[in-house]
Design an enzyme around this catalytic site. Sequence first.
Site, PDB file in Angstrom:
ATOM      1  N   LYS A  53       0.837  -1.210   0.000  1.00 22.91           N
ATOM      2  CA  LYS A  53       0.000   0.000   0.000  1.00 22.91           C
ATOM      3  C   LYS A  53       0.870   1.258   0.000  1.00 22.91           C
ATOM      4  O   LYS A  53       0.610   2.198  -0.760  1.00 22.91           O
ATOM      5  CB  LYS A  53      -0.927  -0.008   1.233  1.00 22.91           C
ATOM      6  CG  LYS A  53      -2.065  -1.014   1.105  1.00 22.91           C
ATOM      7  CD  LYS A  53      -2.827  -1.250   2.409  1.00 22.91           C
ATOM      8  CE  LYS A  53      -3.835  -2.375   2.230  1.00 22.91           C
ATOM      9  NZ  LYS A  53      -4.559  -2.738   3.441  1.00 22.91           N
ATOM     10  N   GLN A  97      -4.482  -1.270   9.758  1.00 21.07           N
ATOM     11  CA  GLN A  97      -4.482  -2.618   9.180  1.00 21.07           C
ATOM     12  C   GLN A  97      -5.090  -3.628  10.158  1.00 21.07           C
ATOM     13  O   GLN A  97      -4.754  -3.644  11.344  1.00 21.07           O
ATOM     14  CB  GLN A  97      -3.043  -3.019   8.805  1.00 21.07           C
ATOM     15  CG  GLN A  97      -2.916  -4.324   8.040  1.00 21.07           C
ATOM     16  CD  GLN A  97      -3.518  -4.291   6.635  1.00 21.07           C
ATOM     17  OE1 GLN A  97      -3.653  -3.235   6.022  1.00 21.07           O
ATOM     18  NE2 GLN A  97      -3.903  -5.432   6.135  1.00 21.07           N
ATOM     19  N   ASP A 120     -10.785   3.235   4.042  1.00 19.94           N
ATOM     20  CA  ASP A 120     -11.079   1.789   3.982  1.00 19.94           C
ATOM     21  C   ASP A 120     -12.584   1.544   3.845  1.00 19.94           C
ATOM     22  O   ASP A 120     -12.998   0.445   3.453  1.00 19.94           O
ATOM     23  CB  ASP A 120     -10.618   1.118   5.289  1.00 19.94           C
ATOM     24  CG  ASP A 120      -9.368   0.269   5.134  1.00 19.94           C
ATOM     25  OD1 ASP A 120      -9.110  -0.209   4.010  1.00 19.94           O
ATOM     26  OD2 ASP A 120      -8.674   0.079   6.136  1.00 19.94           O
TER      27      ASP A 120
HETATM   28  N1  GUN Z   1      -6.915  -6.561   6.389  1.00 19.23           N
HETATM   29  C1  GUN Z   1      -7.169  -7.275   5.279  1.00 19.23           C
HETATM   30  N2  GUN Z   1      -7.646  -6.476   4.295  1.00 19.23           N
HETATM   31  C2  GUN Z   1      -7.672  -5.228   4.811  1.00 19.23           C
HETATM   32  C3  GUN Z   1      -8.043  -3.976   4.269  1.00 19.23           C
HETATM   33  O1  GUN Z   1      -8.467  -3.834   3.125  1.00 19.23           O
HETATM   34  N3  GUN Z   1      -7.904  -2.919   5.106  1.00 19.23           N
HETATM   35  C4  GUN Z   1      -7.453  -3.033   6.384  1.00 19.23           C
HETATM   36  N4  GUN Z   1      -7.381  -1.932   7.136  1.00 19.23           N
HETATM   37  N5  GUN Z   1      -7.104  -4.195   6.901  1.00 19.23           N
HETATM   38  C5  GUN Z   1      -7.214  -5.285   6.122  1.00 19.23           C
END
Ligand code: GUN
Length: 287
Positions: A53, A97, A120
């Site tokens: 990311k 995350q 998100d």
């Molecule tokens: N854990 C797995 N996929 C995601 C996501 O798209 N965003 C976040 N914040 N955590 C995750």
Amino acid sequence: MTAQLIDGNALSKKLRGEVAARAAALTAQGLKPGLAVVLVGDNPASQVYVRNKVKACEEAGLHSVLEKYDASLTEAALLARVDALNQDPTIHGILVQLPLPAHIDAHKVIEAIAPEKDVDGFHVASAGALMVGQEGFKPCTPYGCMKMLEYIGYETRGKHAVVIGRSNIVGKPMAMLLLQANATVTVCHSATPDLAHFTRQADIVVAAVGKRNVLTADMVKPGAVVLDVGMNRTDDGKLCGDVDFAGVSQVAGWITPVPGGVGPMTITMLLVNTIESAERAAQSVDR
Ligand code: GUN
């Protein structure tokens, strides 16, 4: 193979190019879009996701901040960091995350993120907006799936979509987005008896369970669109999805590969949400 591939890398490249142009325009106005990524603990998969990311942000000309904390970080300390990022004018998107260590209440942390920075799309305000059809951030993976349907020119109106999985991150928002796009939607899950009964009727199948071979060729209607959200490993360590790709690609009309399908789209839509947040901030700033 009879199915056509939906190339998530190619679509991501196109969309990330558009994000980069928008980021450059904002930066020229003196507002560089910024994303903060918060990682607590040392979950190996999370470390890879987070790294990807941050790298994608940099490639698109966005400012990114990666905050890494030890698994022993207290909930109060994490909430204080989220609050500081909420106040930080250089940050337009905040991503914590998941999963978080067991001693931290993930719901509480997500609710602490300012909805206008919830790129998100996990905040209850974002989920509620999606439910009632108001403007808000859409969760990145289902949003990416909808972009893939748009990319292949697929008309969802009146089609039957079957979503396998009911997570807050993928299954539930996916169902809402398909419903908004005028599909007839069935959500299947671990307590659904005879999954194949439902999937065989589907024009669109979204597999989002996190288990290999959930969808096999005998469960698919010829010509259906199959979107594979899964991210699993085969016994010999190769990346694979929830769909038996070799078999299903003989029956489906369209299919996403793993890797190179939905995965890159999730990060792409995160960039799209962040740039939208920054553009809104630019409009609201008194300049
Ligand atoms: N854990 C797995 N996929 C995601 C996501 O798209 N965003 C976040 N914040 N955590 C995750």
